[in-house]
Design a protein around this motif. Structure first.
Motif, short mmCIF file in Angstrom:
data_model
loop_
_atom_site.label_atom_id
_atom_site.label_comp_id
_atom_site.label_asym_id
_atom_site.label_seq_id
_atom_site.Cartn_x
_atom_site.Cartn_y
_atom_site.Cartn_z
N UNK A 37 -10.58 6.78 9.08
CA UNK A 37 -9.14 7.09 9.03
C UNK A 37 -8.42 5.89 9.64
N UNK A 38 -7.51 5.30 8.87
CA UNK A 38 -6.76 4.14 9.33
C UNK A 38 -5.26 4.38 9.22
N UNK A 39 -4.50 3.32 9.43
CA UNK A 39 -3.03 3.41 9.39
C UNK A 39 -2.46 2.23 8.62
N UNK A 40 -1.25 2.41 8.13
CA UNK A 40 -0.45 1.28 7.69
C UNK A 40 -0.59 0.78 6.28
N UNK A 41 -1.29 1.40 5.40
CA UNK A 41 -1.39 0.93 4.03
C UNK A 41 -0.33 1.60 3.16
N UNK A 42 -0.06 0.98 2.02
CA UNK A 42 0.87 1.58 1.06
C UNK A 42 0.23 2.74 0.33
N UNK A 43 -1.06 2.63 0.06
CA UNK A 43 -1.79 3.66 -0.67
C UNK A 43 -2.42 4.64 0.31
N UNK A 44 -2.66 5.88 -0.14
CA UNK A 44 -3.28 6.85 0.76
C UNK A 44 -4.78 6.62 1.00
N UNK A 45 -5.45 5.88 0.09
CA UNK A 45 -6.89 5.65 0.23
C UNK A 45 -7.23 4.23 -0.18
N UNK A 72 -2.48 12.35 4.74
CA UNK A 72 -2.29 13.68 5.31
C UNK A 72 -1.15 14.45 4.65
N UNK A 73 -0.15 13.74 4.15
CA UNK A 73 1.01 14.39 3.53
C UNK A 73 0.78 14.81 2.08
N UNK A 74 -0.36 14.45 1.51
CA UNK A 74 -0.68 14.83 0.13
C UNK A 74 -1.18 16.27 0.08
N UNK A 75 -0.97 16.90 -1.07
CA UNK A 75 -1.58 18.22 -1.31
C UNK A 75 -3.09 18.03 -1.44
N UNK A 76 -3.84 19.10 -1.35
CA UNK A 76 -5.31 19.01 -1.47
C UNK A 76 -5.72 18.43 -2.82
N UNK A 77 -5.01 18.82 -3.89
CA UNK A 77 -5.32 18.30 -5.22
C UNK A 77 -5.09 16.79 -5.29
N UNK A 78 -3.99 16.33 -4.72
CA UNK A 78 -3.68 14.90 -4.75
C UNK A 78 -4.63 14.11 -3.85
N UNK A 79 -5.08 14.71 -2.77
CA UNK A 79 -6.10 14.05 -1.94
C UNK A 79 -7.38 13.85 -2.75
N UNK A 80 -7.77 14.89 -3.48
CA UNK A 80 -8.98 14.81 -4.31
C UNK A 80 -8.82 13.75 -5.39
N UNK A 95 -25.61 -2.52 -5.41
CA UNK A 95 -25.15 -3.90 -5.20
C UNK A 95 -23.77 -3.95 -4.54
N UNK A 96 -23.09 -2.81 -4.47
CA UNK A 96 -21.78 -2.76 -3.81
C UNK A 96 -20.65 -3.35 -4.63
N UNK A 97 -20.79 -3.33 -5.97
CA UNK A 97 -19.74 -3.90 -6.81
C UNK A 97 -18.69 -2.85 -7.17
N UNK A 98 -17.44 -3.31 -7.21
CA UNK A 98 -16.30 -2.45 -7.50
C UNK A 98 -15.53 -2.94 -8.71
N UNK A 99 -14.95 -2.01 -9.45
CA UNK A 99 -14.04 -2.33 -10.56
C UNK A 99 -12.62 -2.06 -10.09
N UNK A 100 -11.66 -2.27 -10.99
CA UNK A 100 -10.27 -1.98 -10.69
C UNK A 100 -10.01 -0.48 -10.71
N UNK A 101 -8.79 -0.08 -10.39
CA UNK A 101 -8.42 1.33 -10.40
C UNK A 101 -8.29 1.84 -11.81
N UNK A 102 -8.62 3.13 -12.02
CA UNK A 102 -8.55 3.74 -13.34
C UNK A 102 -7.37 4.67 -13.50
N UNK A 103 -6.97 5.34 -12.43
CA UNK A 103 -5.86 6.28 -12.48
C UNK A 103 -4.59 5.52 -12.11
N UNK A 104 -3.57 5.66 -12.93
CA UNK A 104 -2.30 4.98 -12.69
C UNK A 104 -1.33 5.99 -12.13
#
Length: 105
Positions: A37-45, A72-80, A95-104
């Protein structure tokens, strides 16, 4: 940025998502993700991979950070949805490789 572990909060959500979407999240191993759990980002995750040399001394492959109060301010559905979006970015768990985001949104 100060951060605290939030395994009890977030890990059950990840485990539930892996159970509900086994095809999409087949590579995800919830026990090898560090939940923070951190602080200060624009995105929730956010999701980052554990890079060398740290991957040599820990079992964790990824760090999933939830940014309160954004998260914390998101609904449970939006958190999921936010967590699911991060998990979908995992291209190759070992290998720990990541792609870009899929949900806009």
């Amino acid at each position: 940025m100060s951060a605290t572990l939030c395994t009890e909060d977030v890990k059950p959500m990840v485990e539930q998502l892996c159970g509900e979407f086994p095809t999409n999240l087949s590579e995800v191993d919830p026990s090898r993700i560090l939940y923070v759990r951190g602080k200060g980002k624009r995105k929730p995750t956010s999701l980052t991979s554990v890079k060398n040399p740290w991957d040599l001394c820990t079992k964790f492959k990824f760090v999933l950070t939830v940014h309160g109060p954004k998260f914390d301010n998101l609904s449970e559905d939006k958190k999921a949805i936010a967590i699911f979006d991060e998990l979908l970015r995992i291209k190759d768990f070992e290998s720990g490789t990541l792609a870009g985001h899929t949900v806009v949104g």
